[in-house]
Design a protein around this motif. Sequence first.
Motif, PDB file in Angstrom:
ATOM      1  N   UNK A 202       0.841  -1.194   0.000  1.00 30.02           N
ATOM      2  CA  UNK A 202       0.000   0.000   0.000  1.00 30.02           C
ATOM      3  C   UNK A 202       0.878   1.246   0.000  1.00 30.02           C
ATOM      4  N   UNK A 203       0.485   2.220  -0.797  1.00 31.08           N
ATOM      5  CA  UNK A 203       1.132   3.532  -0.787  1.00 31.08           C
ATOM      6  C   UNK A 203       0.127   4.519  -1.364  1.00 31.08           C
ATOM      7  N   UNK A 204       0.216   5.814  -0.992  1.00 28.55           N
ATOM      8  CA  UNK A 204      -0.808   6.754  -1.475  1.00 28.55           C
ATOM      9  C   UNK A 204      -0.797   7.004  -2.974  1.00 28.55           C
ATOM     10  N   UNK A 205       0.274   6.639  -3.681  1.00 30.52           N
ATOM     11  CA  UNK A 205       0.267   6.846  -5.127  1.00 30.52           C
ATOM     12  C   UNK A 205      -0.853   6.035  -5.791  1.00 30.52           C
ATOM     13  N   UNK A 206      -0.816   4.718  -5.646  1.00 31.38           N
ATOM     14  CA  UNK A 206      -1.807   3.856  -6.296  1.00 31.38           C
ATOM     15  C   UNK A 206      -2.659   3.095  -5.295  1.00 31.38           C
ATOM     16  N   UNK A 207      -2.512   3.397  -3.995  1.00 38.35           N
ATOM     17  CA  UNK A 207      -3.303   2.699  -2.997  1.00 38.35           C
ATOM     18  C   UNK A 207      -2.858   1.260  -2.843  1.00 38.35           C
ATOM     19  N   UNK A 208      -3.784   0.404  -2.481  1.00 35.73           N
ATOM     20  CA  UNK A 208      -3.481  -1.000  -2.298  1.00 35.73           C
ATOM     21  C   UNK A 208      -4.749  -1.800  -2.128  1.00 35.73           C
ATOM     22  N   UNK A 209      -4.647  -3.127  -2.304  1.00 35.60           N
ATOM     23  CA  UNK A 209      -5.845  -3.951  -2.271  1.00 35.60           C
ATOM     24  C   UNK A 209      -5.446  -5.408  -2.073  1.00 35.60           C
ATOM     25  N   UNK A 210      -6.453  -6.244  -1.772  1.00 33.01           N
ATOM     26  CA  UNK A 210      -6.193  -7.653  -1.480  1.00 33.01           C
ATOM     27  C   UNK A 210      -7.482  -8.435  -1.652  1.00 33.01           C
ATOM     28  N   UNK A 211      -7.373  -9.691  -2.115  1.00 33.19           N
ATOM     29  CA  UNK A 211      -8.518 -10.600  -2.225  1.00 33.19           C
ATOM     30  C   UNK A 211      -8.069 -12.001  -1.843  1.00 33.19           C
ATOM     31  N   UNK A 212      -8.841 -12.647  -0.983  1.00 35.64           N
ATOM     32  CA  UNK A 212      -8.493 -13.981  -0.491  1.00 35.64           C
ATOM     33  C   UNK A 212      -8.891 -15.072  -1.482  1.00 35.64           C
TER      34      UNK A 212
END
Length: 733
Positions: A202-212
């Motif tokens: 995660x970083x403010x440039x492109x954000x971050x995400x996750x899926x199980x």
Amino acid sequence: MRHCSTNTRLALLAGIAMAAGAPALGIAADRGAPATTVRTVTDHYHGVAVADPYRWLEDGSDPGTAAWSAAQNDRTRAYLDPLPARRPLRDRIMAVASHTSPSYHSLTMAGGRLFTLTVQPPKQQPMVSVMPASADPAQARAVVDPNVIDPSGQTAIDWFVPSPDGRRVAVSLSRNGSEDGTVHVYDVATGHETGEAVPRAQYPTAGGSLAWRADSSGFWYTRYPGRERPDADRHFFQQVFYHRIGTDPATDSYVLGRDFPRIAEIQLDSRENPDAVLVSVANGDGGEYEHYVIAAGGGPGGDHVEQVTHFADQVVAGTIGPDNILYLVSKRDAPRGRILALELTDLALSHARLLVPQGEGAIEGGGEFGGEAVAVTRDALYLRELAGGPSRVAVFAHDGTPRGEIALPPIAAVDELEPTPDGHVLYSVQTYLQPTRVLSYDEATRRSAPTGLAETSPVRFDDAEVVRIFATSKDGTRVPVNIIRRRGAPADGRRPTLLYGYGGYDVSMTPRFAGAATRLWLDAGGEYAVANIRGGGEYGETWHSDGALTHKQHVFDDFLAAGHALIAHHITSPAHLAILGGSNGGLLMGAALTQAPSMFRAVVSLVGIYDMMRIELDPNGAFNVTEFGSVKDPAQFRAMLAYSPYQHVRDGVRYPAVFMATGTHDGRVNPAQSRKMIARLQSATASGYPVYLSISDKAGHGIGSALSVRVDQQADYMAFLFDQLGMKLPPGG
């Protein structure tokens, strides 16, 4: 240096300037402001020379910049702290925050239970909680509490995702408002961290995400480059990797993204169907998306990945339903949006069937701050729509047959829709005058009932009303303006009025509960207004695109028209009108005060953008090119230069009083933008009104800041406005 006096810092700054062979310090026209060295750098763009007198303030690591910033902070504190209203404002806002009931956000069903991001004042940070699917807060339990992890309040949750079986939860944690996050996995039963931390997610440039994965054995996640790339690339080139619980993150498998744009922003979603992951890839912040589906099957790294849409297809959001249908929000030939449907067994976009045609409402596009556009249950399809700012929720059968709408209060916002296993849909509702509450919609009876997830506030607005008027912009466009006022307030043209705006990125200004600060503003005789200007998505993609790229001036025209409307309706006058905005709204503030300086008495601009010639050189600024444009393009350069606030500050102009604030750890907007704009305004203004800058070393862009930091910052700008507009805080506890 932290403990030096203002005079000592100025002396140090002068010494540094002379040692560097720079000109002597200039004298600020804003009397009492620190003098600032002028060291002009001239750039040439397409044959046009553009001067930058304060380029040296861009270097935040330079001792001269540090001394200048400290002197600005000293001066601002010397003004704010003695103001009669400052301490009472801070104490009253904090008292209200501390006595506000818990509130619940990011509603997520997993393993038959409901997970929420819970705000529980006076705790400094929200926490992840779990409770039964019935949404009973009496049975809620904290799973991940940053206030326990870090009692200083400086560690924040960026986002969380529970595993499908509800036994684990993955959480991105960052510090000091930096949004620079690492994923940690916690056992829901014990609350203990389990497994290994996964960095660079995660970083403010492109954000971050996750899926199980469906069996909860691992997850796909966004990852930024490490040492394999130079430092300049490490907040770009986001890709998708797969992590199996119990393994070293260094061995995680690459899945997708090597061919994505440098400014790709990836979101992963498998909430409603864990057997498949929808990968949404934004081309920066301008509203272009492409989509992929990961069909789990062959094991880590061996799953099938198929591209469904491309940037040119104008598909802006989607979700995979429990019926194995991919529902897509398309804006091609439908700027307010329409719904297409694809079988997971046949993902060719040309085979998509039109399920819901474009209607009167604008389907919300999702995105970083937009929430989910579509929710799918086994019985129906739910669309979050906008009607110029207020929300509505349209319900359809799976074959597209309309089933009406969920009943909502007038001028309300619905931010969340979350299906439950028992045939209900949880949805949040708030208005300007009522805090957020979560209701449960019964699909069988088509009726709603309250849940226990209802925020209560010590402040009430029983004596207030919301009046919605329309301003007429320069090109004839009608612009909604929402006014919060006490009933019976006289239309005498003398009401202290605070006008708020944003206008960008397809982000809509939907109704938000007014809260403590607005209550104090009304009690002091003021009125508060929110303008639904172009650049947002209140009326669909046309409303957004008419305020983007070379059309950005429409945003400022709309906002100035809103100000004129408040004056024409005899609500206020230029001597009593103040404006407020942040981030992209800070750009709006800069453009408004340089284009119409006599229209406002005071301006508050937070973490703003002001120098459009330099914005794309910052890491996060590169993501803004698809929204603002680039100086490399001649037409876009001309449009940007025509409104860029920093270049349009003029010596000898009577500017309004200005208060700007920024955070040292801001990864979204470079704090140098505020430093340069303040220096230029202080050198130019001839009004006698002050120009102040506040810089917090405990904050970034505002996301993830501790409660006490946010309250202090709000009290600062409120005290500034009270002082400049001559407002008196009424007696109270």
